[in-house]
Design an enzyme around this catalytic site. Structure first.
Site, PDB file in Angstrom:
ATOM      1  N   GLU A  82      58.525-116.376   9.872  1.00 39.65           N
ATOM      2  CA  GLU A  82      58.404-115.068  10.109  1.00 39.65           C
ATOM      3  C   GLU A  82      57.876-114.931  11.396  1.00 39.65           C
ATOM      4  O   GLU A  82      56.686-114.528  11.924  1.00 39.65           O
ATOM      5  CB  GLU A  82      57.417-113.956   8.897  1.00 39.65           C
ATOM      6  CG  GLU A  82      58.014-113.542   8.254  1.00 39.65           C
ATOM      7  CD  GLU A  82      57.233-113.425   6.982  1.00 39.65           C
ATOM      8  OE1 GLU A  82      58.201-111.525   6.874  1.00 39.65           O
ATOM      9  OE2 GLU A  82      56.294-113.417   6.462  1.00 39.65           O
ATOM     10  N   HIS A 101      49.197-112.930   9.939  1.00 41.82           N
ATOM     11  CA  HIS A 101      49.847-112.206   9.514  1.00 41.82           C
ATOM     12  C   HIS A 101      49.355-113.603   7.251  1.00 41.82           C
ATOM     13  O   HIS A 101      49.360-114.237   7.667  1.00 41.82           O
ATOM     14  CB  HIS A 101      51.311-112.634   9.360  1.00 41.82           C
ATOM     15  CG  HIS A 101      52.004-112.271   7.948  1.00 41.82           C
ATOM     16  ND1 HIS A 101      52.236-111.078   7.790  1.00 41.82           N
ATOM     17  CD2 HIS A 101      52.763-113.142   7.585  1.00 41.82           C
ATOM     18  CE1 HIS A 101      53.276-110.927   6.595  1.00 41.82           C
ATOM     19  NE2 HIS A 101      53.196-112.414   6.373  1.00 41.82           N
ATOM     20  N   HIS A 103      48.889-111.950   3.145  1.00 37.89           N
ATOM     21  CA  HIS A 103      49.035-111.937   1.741  1.00 37.89           C
ATOM     22  C   HIS A 103      48.354-111.247   0.779  1.00 37.89           C
ATOM     23  O   HIS A 103      48.225-112.065  -0.483  1.00 37.89           O
ATOM     24  CB  HIS A 103      50.056-112.431   1.072  1.00 37.89           C
ATOM     25  CG  HIS A 103      51.950-112.609   1.631  1.00 37.89           C
ATOM     26  ND1 HIS A 103      52.558-113.576   1.187  1.00 37.89           N
ATOM     27  CD2 HIS A 103      51.934-111.909   2.719  1.00 37.89           C
ATOM     28  CE1 HIS A 103      53.193-114.020   2.308  1.00 37.89           C
ATOM     29  NE2 HIS A 103      53.381-112.611   3.300  1.00 37.89           N
ATOM     30  N   HIS A 169      54.036-106.925   0.093  1.00 43.61           N
ATOM     31  CA  HIS A 169      54.240-107.478   1.502  1.00 43.61           C
ATOM     32  C   HIS A 169      52.775-108.437   1.485  1.00 43.61           C
ATOM     33  O   HIS A 169      52.779-109.332   1.093  1.00 43.61           O
ATOM     34  CB  HIS A 169      55.231-108.011   2.749  1.00 43.61           C
ATOM     35  CG  HIS A 169      55.878-108.691   3.459  1.00 43.61           C
ATOM     36  ND1 HIS A 169      55.787-108.908   4.427  1.00 43.61           N
ATOM     37  CD2 HIS A 169      54.814-110.231   3.697  1.00 43.61           C
ATOM     38  CE1 HIS A 169      56.486-109.655   5.524  1.00 43.61           C
ATOM     39  NE2 HIS A 169      55.230-110.505   4.213  1.00 43.61           N
TER      40      HIS A 169
HETATM   41 ZN   LIG Z   1      54.383-112.269   4.842  1.00 43.60          ZN
END
Ligand SMILES: [Zn+2]
Length: 243
Positions: A82, A101, A103, A169
């Site tokens: 990603e 980023h 989760h 996500h």
């Molecule tokens: Zn992710």
């Protein structure tokens, strides 16, 4: 080339803080920083020799270009799938110097149930309140952002906001430095945890609009934000020292 060791260590510190606070699942998640003045990014690697966020050291931070290709870093460390979340935010937002980023489970629960994170507190954390009231974007897809097209789509959905909720996500935050983007991710998670726990206890009631206007206005204009940001960051770094 400038000495990037301090920036690399800061990215690693951010990873360890987010890991320590359980803001992600297993080794997933990455933090990156723009290499000043270049179309390059320092980013937490994945791959066979990666460390989970909690255990990241400067060695885990590789260098990629704006096409998401690795240009420096140890063997056994690969570019995160990603990476395009990061490269597209740097390409489209010159103000952004750091992208996070992760989760975080509680925030993800809100995206799953399509429930808004409500402004339930004020003086408890004014900059957290401001984030909830005017700082959140939503990316409605649940897909892995693993190519240029999806990266572009994601950056468009996030717009100029400091944070984006990614359905089923996780979250992405972005800011003018590593401290800021990291603290935004932490504050977003805190807000989700408080919303969740309050709803277990009873029926959460948003604070009065009058108070929201005053607190959000203040935290928008004041320099106190950066003062607190510095001490907050030091607080979380100290937590890491305790081990
Ligand atoms: Zn992710």
């Amino acid at each position: 080339m400038a000495d990037l060791s301090k920036l690399r260590e800061q990215v690693a510190q951010s990873c360890r803080i987010l890991g320590k606070l359980n803001l992600t699942k297993e080794p997933s998640g990455h933090v990156s920083a723009r290499v000043p003045g270049e179309d390059r990014v320092l980013i937490k690697a994945r791959g066979p020799e990666e460390s989970g966020l909690r255990f990241v050291s400067a060695r885990d931070i590789i260098t990629v270009d704006f096409n998401g290709k690795k240009v420096a870093g140890d063997d056994g460390l690969d570019v995160p799938q990603e990476v395009f979340i990061h490269t597209w935010l740097y390409k489209t937002r010159p103000d952004v110097q750091c992208v996070v980023h992760v989760h975080p489970l509680t925030v993800v629960l809100f995206t799953i149930c399509n429930k808004p994170i409500q402004p339930l507190y004020g003086a408890y954390d004014p900059s957290g309140l401001r984030l909830i009231v005017e700082g959140l974007a939503t990316y409605p897809r649940s897909i892995t952002v693993s190519n240029e097209k999806l990266g572009e789509e994601f950056a468009k959905a996030m717009g100029d906001k400091p944070a984006c909720l990614m359905r089923g996500h996780g979250i992405t935050s972005a800011g003018p430095n590593v401290e800021d983007a990291t603290l935004t991710a932490i504050k977003l998670n805190d807000a989700a945890v408080i919303n969740y726990q309050a709803s277990l206890l009873g029926t959460p009631e948003p604070i009065p609009q009058e108070d929201i206007d005053i607190l959000v206005g203040k935290s928008r204009g004041s320099s106190s934000k950066s003062v607190h940001a510095g001490s907050n960051w030091r607080y979380y770094c100290k937590l890491l020292d305790e081990e």
